[in-house]
Design a protein around this motif. Structure first.
Motif, PDB file in Angstrom:
ATOM      1  N   GLU A  11      37.143  25.295  39.435  1.00 29.35           N
ATOM      2  CA  GLU A  11      37.957  26.778  39.266  1.00 29.35           C
ATOM      3  C   GLU A  11      37.230  27.499  40.445  1.00 29.35           C
ATOM      4  N   ALA A  12      36.112  27.616  40.871  1.00 29.46           N
ATOM      5  CA  ALA A  12      35.351  28.546  41.962  1.00 29.46           C
ATOM      6  C   ALA A  12      36.014  28.781  43.079  1.00 29.46           C
ATOM      7  N   MET A  13      36.613  28.086  43.327  1.00 30.43           N
ATOM      8  CA  MET A  13      37.523  27.962  44.768  1.00 30.43           C
ATOM      9  C   MET A  13      38.841  28.748  44.141  1.00 30.43           C
ATOM     10  N   GLU A  14      39.655  28.583  43.198  1.00 29.26           N
ATOM     11  CA  GLU A  14      40.893  28.546  43.157  1.00 29.26           C
ATOM     12  C   GLU A  14      40.339  29.984  42.343  1.00 29.26           C
ATOM     13  N   LYS A  15      39.684  30.495  41.664  1.00 31.75           N
ATOM     14  CA  LYS A  15      39.372  31.443  41.526  1.00 31.75           C
ATOM     15  C   LYS A  15      39.250  32.576  42.532  1.00 31.75           C
ATOM     16  N   GLN A  16      38.986  32.290  44.125  1.00 32.38           N
ATOM     17  CA  GLN A  16      37.987  33.298  44.617  1.00 32.38           C
ATOM     18  C   GLN A  16      39.076  33.149  46.080  1.00 32.38           C
ATOM     19  N   MET A  17      39.972  32.467  45.804  1.00 29.65           N
ATOM     20  CA  MET A  17      41.444  32.272  46.473  1.00 29.65           C
ATOM     21  C   MET A  17      42.585  33.266  45.462  1.00 29.65           C
ATOM     22  N   ARG A  18      42.823  32.993  44.182  1.00 28.27           N
ATOM     23  CA  ARG A  18      43.675  34.098  43.625  1.00 28.27           C
ATOM     24  C   ARG A  18      43.152  35.484  43.984  1.00 28.27           C
ATOM     25  N   ALA A  19      41.115  35.725  44.280  1.00 26.88           N
ATOM     26  CA  ALA A  19      40.942  36.537  44.303  1.00 26.88           C
ATOM     27  C   ALA A  19      41.500  37.664  46.275  1.00 26.88           C
ATOM     28  N   ASP A  20      41.362  36.624  46.882  1.00 27.02           N
ATOM     29  CA  ASP A  20      41.782  36.651  47.982  1.00 27.02           C
ATOM     30  C   ASP A  20      43.086  37.015  48.551  1.00 27.02           C
ATOM     31  N   ARG A  21      43.761  36.888  47.357  1.00 28.56           N
ATOM     32  CA  ARG A  21      45.498  36.769  48.085  1.00 28.56           C
ATOM     33  C   ARG A  21      45.458  37.518  47.553  1.00 28.56           C
ATOM     34  N   ASP A  22      44.874  37.999  46.210  1.00 28.91           N
ATOM     35  CA  ASP A  22      45.089  39.337  45.583  1.00 28.91           C
ATOM     36  C   ASP A  22      45.072  40.864  46.406  1.00 28.91           C
ATOM     37  N   LYS A  23      43.883  40.843  46.906  1.00 33.76           N
ATOM     38  CA  LYS A  23      43.133  41.533  47.989  1.00 33.76           C
ATOM     39  C   LYS A  23      44.103  41.631  49.410  1.00 33.76           C
ATOM     40  N   ARG A  24      44.140  40.540  49.592  1.00 35.07           N
ATOM     41  CA  ARG A  24      45.476  40.789  51.314  1.00 35.07           C
ATOM     42  C   ARG A  24      46.578  40.827  50.557  1.00 35.07           C
ATOM     43  N   ALA A  25      46.906  41.324  48.669  1.00 36.09           N
ATOM     44  CA  ALA A  25      48.668  41.924  48.536  1.00 36.09           C
ATOM     45  C   ALA A  25      48.273  43.109  48.103  1.00 36.09           C
ATOM     46  N   SER A  26      47.572  43.633  48.197  1.00 36.77           N
ATOM     47  CA  SER A  26      46.798  44.976  48.571  1.00 36.77           C
ATOM     48  C   SER A  26      46.395  45.518  49.058  1.00 36.77           C
ATOM     49  N   ILE A  27      45.862  44.797  50.437  1.00 34.17           N
ATOM     50  CA  ILE A  27      45.782  45.796  51.412  1.00 34.17           C
ATOM     51  C   ILE A  27      47.433  45.660  52.106  1.00 34.17           C
ATOM     52  N   LEU A  28      47.871  44.558  52.408  1.00 34.29           N
ATOM     53  CA  LEU A  28      49.574  44.985  52.567  1.00 34.29           C
ATOM     54  C   LEU A  28      50.244  45.693  51.863  1.00 34.29           C
ATOM     55  N   THR A  29      49.972  45.800  50.780  1.00 34.07           N
ATOM     56  CA  THR A  29      50.464  47.231  49.231  1.00 34.07           C
ATOM     57  C   THR A  29      50.730  48.270  50.077  1.00 34.07           C
ATOM     58  N   ALA A  30      49.101  48.627  50.828  1.00 31.68           N
ATOM     59  CA  ALA A  30      48.916  49.779  50.654  1.00 31.68           C
ATOM     60  C   ALA A  30      49.456  50.163  52.662  1.00 31.68           C
TER      61      ALA A  30
END
Length: 344
Positions: free
Chosen positions: A173-192
Motif C-alpha cells: 500500500e505504501a509503495m502504491e501511494k508513493q508510486m501514485r504520488a510520483d506519477r502525480d508529480k511527474r504529471a504536474s511537472i509535465l503540465t507546467a
C-alpha cells in the motif's frame, strides 16, 4: 506327465528367466546405475545392454534431461527487517550419474535447501527497493553459489530465476501511494512545462507578429510618402508648365492695361467662391481700373453705332495716370515689370 518332460519345462522356464534378467533396454536420455554384489559396477547408457543375472542389480535410473523445479515461497528478511516472500525456479541437469547417486542422498532436496539458505544470505544484505529492482543480480549470484556447491554432486545448475517477490501488504500500500504520488508529480511537472513552452511560443509568435506588422506599416508609410512626393512633384511640374505656357501666351499677346483689368474682374468671383472666405479685400486701384474699362467699352459702342469704321482705342481716363502708386511709396512711372506675370 513324465519326469523328463517336467525337467524340460523347468529348464526352459529358468532359461527364459535368465535371458530376461540378462537383457537391459535403457530409454533415450536416461542412464542406469549397475551394482555388482552391492558395489558400483558400471553405468548403462541408452540402448540394449547385457548384464549378469542375479549378480548385477540396477541401483538407480537417472534422467539426463534438463529439469525445471519450482520451490515453495520462502520468507526472507531484508536489511530493513522487512519480511518478503520469494518464489524461486531452478533449472538443473545431471552431468555425472555416479556422483548424483552416491555423493548425495537426495540431490533435489539438497538443492532446495541450499537455494533457500543462499537466498537469505543475499537478500539479507539488500534493502527492499534493491531487492525489487536487482533480480538479475540476485539470479547471477545465486546461480554461482549453487553451481559451485552442486558440481561435486554431478549436477549443473543452468539458471536460477526469482519467480515472485511479494512484500507485506502494508508495504504494498505504501509503495502504491508513493508510486501514485510520483506519477502525480511527474504529471504536474509535465503540465507546467507544457504551459511554459506554450507561453513562450505564444510570446514569440506575438513578438514576431508585432515586428512584422511594424515593419509592414513602416514600409507602407515609406511607400506612401514616396508616392505623395512623386505626386506633388508631378503636380508642381504640371503647374510650372501651365504657368510657363500662360506666361508665354500673355507675353506673346502683349496685353494692355484694359485687358488685364478685364481678366482681373473675371478672377474676382472665383476668389470669393470659397465657403471659408468671410472677408474680401478689394484693392484701392479697383475703382480706377473699372473707370478705364467702362470708358473703353463706351467708346467701342459709340463707334459701332455710327458705323464710321473701327473706332480708335480711347486713351485712358485722366484720373488713370501713367504712373502707378505703391502702397508703401511715392508714385512712380509704369514699366514692363507691372505687366510681367508672377512666377514662383
Amino acid at each position: 506327465m513324465t519326469p523328463t518332460l517336467i525337467l524340460t519345462v523347468v529348464a526352459i522356464a529358468v532359461g527364459a528367466l535368465v535371458l530376461y534378467r540378462s537383457v537391459r533396454i535403457v530409454p533415450q536420455a536416461t542412464a542406469d546405475i549397475i551394482e555388482r554384489f552391492g558395489r558400483y559396477h558400471r553405468t548403462l547408457n541408452a540402448g540394449l545392454s547385457l548384464v549378469v543375472p542375479f549378480v548385477d542389480q540396477v541401483r538407480n535410473r537417472v534422467d539426463l534431461r534438463e529439469q525445471v523445479v519450482p520451490f515453495a515461497p520462502q520468507p526472507v528478511i531484508t536489511a530493513e527487517n522487512l519480511v518478503v516472500s520469494i518464489d524461486t525456479v531452478i533449472y538443473y541437469q545431471v552431468t555425472d550419474t555416479k556422483a548424483a547417486t552416491y555423493e548425495v542422498a537426495n540431490f533435489l532436496t539438497a538443492i532446495e535447501q541450499l537455494t533457500v539458505t543462499t537466498l537469505r544470505n543475499i537478500i539479507g544484505g539488500m534493502d527492499l527497493e534493491r531487492t525489487l529492482t536487482s533480480r538479475e543480480e540476485i539470479n547471477t549470484e545465486l546461480r554461482g553459489v549453487l553451481d559451485e556447491a552442486t558440481g561435486r554432486w554431478g549436477i549443473r545448475v543452468n539458471r536460477v530465476e526469482l519467480k515472485a517477490v511479494d512484500p507485506p501488504d502494508s508495504i504494498k500500500e505504501a509503495m502504491e501511494k508513493q508510486m501514485r504520488a510520483d506519477r502525480d508529480k511527474r504529471a504536474s511537472i509535465l503540465t507546467a512545462e507544457g504551459q511554459k513552452q506554450s507561453a513562450i511560443l505564444t510570446a514569440e509568435g506575438e513578438r514576431t507578429s508585432a515586428v512584422l506588422r511594424a515593419r509592414g506599416q513602416a514600409e507602407a508609410a515609406v511607400l506612401s510618402a514616396e508616392a505623395d512626393a512623386k505626386a506633388q512633384a508631378a503636380r508642381a511640374r504640371g503647374q510650372a508648365q501651365a504657368i510657363a505656357t500662360v506666361f508665354k501666351a500673355i507675353h506673346e499677346g502683349k496685353p494692355d492695361e484694359r485687358l488685364l483689368a478685364y481678366q482681373y474682374l473675371q478672377t474676382l468671383p472665383l476668389i470669393a467662391e470659397g465657403d471659408s472666405n468671410k472677408l474680401w479685400i478689394v484693392p484701392s486701384e479697383m475703382g480706377k481700373a473699372l473707370e478705364g474699362l467702362g470708358g473703353f467699352f463706351g467708346a467701342v459702342k459709340s463707334a459701332t453705332a455710327n458705323n464710321d469704321g473701327p473706332a480708335p482705342v480711347p486713351a485712358p481716363p485722366a484720373h488713370i495716370s501713367a504712373e502707378t502708386t505703391d502702397l508703401d511709396g511715392p508714385p512712380r512711372p509704369r514699366d514692363e515689370d507691372d505687366y510681367r506675370p508672377y512666377s514662383p
